[in-house]
Scaffold this motif. Structure first.
Motif, PDB file in Angstrom:
ATOM      1  N   VAL A   1       0.851  -1.199   0.000  1.00 36.75           N
ATOM      2  CA  VAL A   1       0.000   0.000   0.000  1.00 36.75           C
ATOM      3  C   VAL A   1       0.882   1.243   0.000  1.00 36.75           C
ATOM      4  N   SER A   2       0.272   2.357  -0.303  1.00 38.87           N
ATOM      5  CA  SER A   2       0.968   3.637  -0.230  1.00 38.87           C
ATOM      6  C   SER A   2       1.232   4.001   1.239  1.00 38.87           C
ATOM      7  N   SER A   3       2.252   4.804   1.465  1.00 39.36           N
ATOM      8  CA  SER A   3       2.530   5.283   2.823  1.00 39.36           C
ATOM      9  C   SER A   3       1.386   6.144   3.346  1.00 39.36           C
ATOM     10  N   LYS A   4       0.486   6.588   2.449  1.00 38.10           N
ATOM     11  CA  LYS A   4      -0.669   7.401   2.847  1.00 38.10           C
ATOM     12  C   LYS A   4      -1.900   6.541   3.145  1.00 38.10           C
ATOM     13  N   HIS A   5      -1.805   5.253   2.902  1.00 37.34           N
ATOM     14  CA  HIS A   5      -2.952   4.373   3.084  1.00 37.34           C
ATOM     15  C   HIS A   5      -3.275   4.237   4.566  1.00 37.34           C
ATOM     16  N   GLU A   6      -4.543   4.029   4.890  1.00 29.78           N
ATOM     17  CA  GLU A   6      -4.971   3.931   6.293  1.00 29.78           C
ATOM     18  C   GLU A   6      -4.364   2.718   7.004  1.00 29.78           C
ATOM     19  N   TRP A   7      -3.907   1.725   6.247  1.00 31.32           N
ATOM     20  CA  TRP A   7      -3.301   0.548   6.853  1.00 31.32           C
ATOM     21  C   TRP A   7      -1.777   0.567   6.780  1.00 31.32           C
ATOM     22  N   ALA A   8      -1.197   1.677   6.402  1.00 26.78           N
ATOM     23  CA  ALA A   8       0.251   1.738   6.157  1.00 26.78           C
ATOM     24  C   ALA A   8       1.084   1.382   7.393  1.00 26.78           C
ATOM     25  N   ASP A   9       0.550   1.605   8.593  1.00 24.48           N
ATOM     26  CA  ASP A   9       1.320   1.349   9.814  1.00 24.48           C
ATOM     27  C   ASP A   9       1.118  -0.056  10.379  1.00 24.48           C
ATOM     28  N   ARG A  10       0.329  -0.864   9.709  1.00 30.18           N
ATOM     29  CA  ARG A  10       0.101  -2.222  10.193  1.00 30.18           C
ATOM     30  C   ARG A  10       1.365  -3.064  10.059  1.00 30.18           C
ATOM     31  N   GLU A  11       1.609  -3.913  11.056  1.00 33.79           N
ATOM     32  CA  GLU A  11       2.758  -4.808  11.007  1.00 33.79           C
ATOM     33  C   GLU A  11       2.439  -6.103  10.273  1.00 33.79           C
ATOM     34  N   SER A  12       1.162  -6.477  10.227  1.00 32.96           N
ATOM     35  CA  SER A  12       0.714  -7.660   9.494  1.00 32.96           C
ATOM     36  C   SER A  12      -0.790  -7.538   9.290  1.00 32.96           C
ATOM     37  N   ILE A  13      -1.342  -8.459   8.486  1.00 32.50           N
ATOM     38  CA  ILE A  13      -2.780  -8.395   8.224  1.00 32.50           C
ATOM     39  C   ILE A  13      -3.347  -9.809   8.175  1.00 32.50           C
ATOM     40  N   PRO A  14      -4.464 -10.083   8.906  1.00 33.03           N
ATOM     41  CA  PRO A  14      -5.121 -11.387   8.791  1.00 33.03           C
ATOM     42  C   PRO A  14      -5.699 -11.562   7.384  1.00 33.03           C
ATOM     43  N   ILE A  15      -5.785 -12.787   6.944  1.00 30.54           N
ATOM     44  CA  ILE A  15      -6.293 -13.061   5.596  1.00 30.54           C
ATOM     45  C   ILE A  15      -7.679 -12.467   5.402  1.00 30.54           C
ATOM     46  N   GLN A  16      -8.547 -12.640   6.392  1.00 37.46           N
ATOM     47  CA  GLN A  16      -9.938 -12.207   6.214  1.00 37.46           C
ATOM     48  C   GLN A  16     -10.070 -10.691   6.068  1.00 37.46           C
ATOM     49  N   ASP A  17      -9.077  -9.929   6.568  1.00 34.55           N
ATOM     50  CA  ASP A  17      -9.138  -8.472   6.405  1.00 34.55           C
ATOM     51  C   ASP A  17      -8.950  -8.044   4.958  1.00 34.55           C
ATOM     52  N   LEU A  18      -8.393  -8.931   4.147  1.00 29.60           N
ATOM     53  CA  LEU A  18      -8.208  -8.596   2.733  1.00 29.60           C
ATOM     54  C   LEU A  18      -9.539  -8.475   1.992  1.00 29.60           C
ATOM     55  N   ARG A  19     -10.606  -8.981   2.610  1.00 33.36           N
ATOM     56  CA  ARG A  19     -11.940  -8.778   2.028  1.00 33.36           C
ATOM     57  C   ARG A  19     -12.257  -7.284   1.912  1.00 33.36           C
ATOM     58  N   ARG A  20     -11.673  -6.483   2.820  1.00 34.24           N
ATOM     59  CA  ARG A  20     -12.081  -5.076   2.948  1.00 34.24           C
ATOM     60  C   ARG A  20     -11.126  -4.103   2.259  1.00 34.24           C
TER      61      ARG A  20
ATOM     62  N   ASN B   1      -7.199 -17.873  -7.121  1.00 34.04           N
ATOM     63  CA  ASN B   1      -7.335 -19.250  -6.627  1.00 34.04           C
ATOM     64  C   ASN B   1      -7.091 -19.321  -5.121  1.00 34.04           C
ATOM     65  N   TRP B   2      -6.109 -18.574  -4.667  1.00 33.32           N
ATOM     66  CA  TRP B   2      -5.790 -18.558  -3.234  1.00 33.32           C
ATOM     67  C   TRP B   2      -6.936 -17.949  -2.426  1.00 33.32           C
ATOM     68  N   SER B   3      -7.475 -16.821  -2.875  1.00 36.57           N
ATOM     69  CA  SER B   3      -8.537 -16.160  -2.109  1.00 36.57           C
ATOM     70  C   SER B   3      -9.817 -16.998  -2.099  1.00 36.57           C
ATOM     71  N   ARG B   4     -10.127 -17.656  -3.219  1.00 35.51           N
ATOM     72  CA  ARG B   4     -11.314 -18.519  -3.244  1.00 35.51           C
ATOM     73  C   ARG B   4     -11.169 -19.661  -2.244  1.00 35.51           C
ATOM     74  N   LYS B   5      -9.943 -20.159  -2.095  1.00 35.58           N
ATOM     75  CA  LYS B   5      -9.699 -21.226  -1.111  1.00 35.58           C
ATOM     76  C   LYS B   5     -10.034 -20.754   0.296  1.00 35.58           C
ATOM     77  N   HIS B   6      -9.905 -19.439   0.528  1.00 29.16           N
ATOM     78  CA  HIS B   6     -10.199 -18.872   1.841  1.00 29.16           C
ATOM     79  C   HIS B   6     -11.581 -18.229   1.908  1.00 29.16           C
ATOM     80  N   GLY B   7     -12.401 -18.463   0.895  1.00 25.54           N
ATOM     81  CA  GLY B   7     -13.804 -18.079   0.965  1.00 25.54           C
ATOM     82  C   GLY B   7     -14.135 -16.661   0.554  1.00 25.54           C
ATOM     83  N   PHE B   8     -13.300 -16.002  -0.215  1.00 23.08           N
ATOM     84  CA  PHE B   8     -13.637 -14.653  -0.669  1.00 23.08           C
ATOM     85  C   PHE B   8     -12.932 -14.370  -1.994  1.00 23.08           C
ATOM     86  N   THR B   9     -13.263 -13.230  -2.585  1.00 24.26           N
ATOM     87  CA  THR B   9     -12.623 -12.778  -3.821  1.00 24.26           C
ATOM     88  C   THR B   9     -12.045 -11.398  -3.587  1.00 24.26           C
ATOM     89  N   VAL B  10     -10.814 -11.188  -4.015  1.00 23.93           N
ATOM     90  CA  VAL B  10     -10.176  -9.886  -3.849  1.00 23.93           C
ATOM     91  C   VAL B  10     -10.931  -8.840  -4.676  1.00 23.93           C
TER      92      VAL B  10
END
Length: 297
Positions: A167-186, A204-213
């Motif tokens: 993400v960009s350094s201006k993104h709201e998640w820029a300071d996160r140290e990691s992200i759970p898979i399910q948060d990628l839904r948002r 293929n990976w995201s469908r395996k985890h029950g969502f689409t990017v």
């Protein structure tokens, strides 16, 4: 049976049309037809079925094609070997590589190779289907995504790479140290179009985890993707070594927890292809290059 006859025979097999084959070879159609008839007379068997203006290979023609390709490849190997001996490691080495990785990652590898073999012309060909390039003898060596074993190839593993959220350094998640898979839904993303290797891997990976990017924009250019992410249009999912190679201080890499998507690379070449010392050195340097790339932190 002469080498030129076999070379022309192979072209006819590819074109399945005497006129087109003759044009490609730069000879007249009657001359080409005469050469093929001479081969048939020598072998005492028809090589093509002729139906009007159309032709198709007979079983004998298919057998001759297989052996002709092998004979010409062995002849090329002999010529390459002798040329290397005579020229003191001159010549040309052609490499097939994925577009984005060629653009951003292997420049230092090419510089290192040139320093060791300054008289060898190195040709790097960008392709999304490196294996076909290698199998069709369009390139000497390929740097490709790991594929199923193939007896026609030598396949040497290089590395396994995890994808990260970028993400960009201006993104709201820029300071996160990691992200759970399910948060990628948002997260809204900028991605390659469907049908591209990297996009299919992520889908293929995201469908395996029950969502689409969710994609806001799609582009076939990795440079455009990075510019759009930098402009904070959305995030993207890219292998960590690739984004590291770009050295962009305005981008943030966020590791994905537990089961991140990943890809693996291998270096490939035909098992029946002669490889001189420059090619062997390139293979060694490539293995070392991928071994020393930074892990995800």
């Amino acid at each position: 049976m002469e080498i030129r006859q076999l070379e022309n025979f192979i072209v006819v097999c590819k074109e399945l049309h005497f006129t087109r084959a003759a044009e490609k070879l730069g000879i007249s159609q009657p001359t080409l037809s005469q050469q093929i008839r001479a081969l048939e007379d020598e072998l005492d068997v028809p090589l093509f079925d002729r139906v009007g203006k159309k032709i198709r290979m007979t079983q004998a023609g298919a057998l001759l094609l297989e052996h002709s390709i092998q004979m010409l490849r062995q002849l090329q190997n002999a010529q390459d070997s002798i040329a290397e001996f005579r020229s003191g490691q001159r010549g040309t080495l052609s490499i097939g590589a994925l577009p984005s990785d060629m653009d951003y990652r292997i420049t230092s590898l090419l510089v290192q190779f040139h320093a060791e073999f300054p008289k060898v012309k190195l040709k790097v060909v960008s392709s999304t289907d490196v294996l076909s390039q290698v199998l069709d003898n369009e390139v000497d060596i390929g740097i490709a995504l790991t594929s199923a074993p193939d007896e026609r190839l030598v396949q040497l593993p290089l590395s396994r790479e995890e994808y990260v959220l970028v993400v960009s350094s201006k993104h709201e998640w820029a300071d996160r140290e990691s992200i759970p898979i399910q948060d990628l839904r948002r997260v809204q993303t900028v991605m390659f179009p469907e049908g591209f290797t990297g996009r299919d891997l992520i889908d293929n990976w995201s469908r395996k985890h029950g969502f689409t990017v969710e994609t806001m924009m799609e582009t076939a250019s990795v440079t455009s993707i990075i510019r759009l992410v930098r402009a904070n249009i959305g995030g993207t999912l890219i292998p960590y070594p690739l984004i590291q190679a770009m050295g962009d201080q305005e981008m943030r890499c966020i590791p994905i927890e537990n089961d991140p998507p990943s890809r693996s690379f291998e270096i490939v070449y035909r098992a029946d292809r002669f490889l001189g010392s420059p090619a062997q050195a390139f293979i060694r340097q490539t293995i070392d290059f991928f071994k020393n790339e930074p892990p995800v932190v």
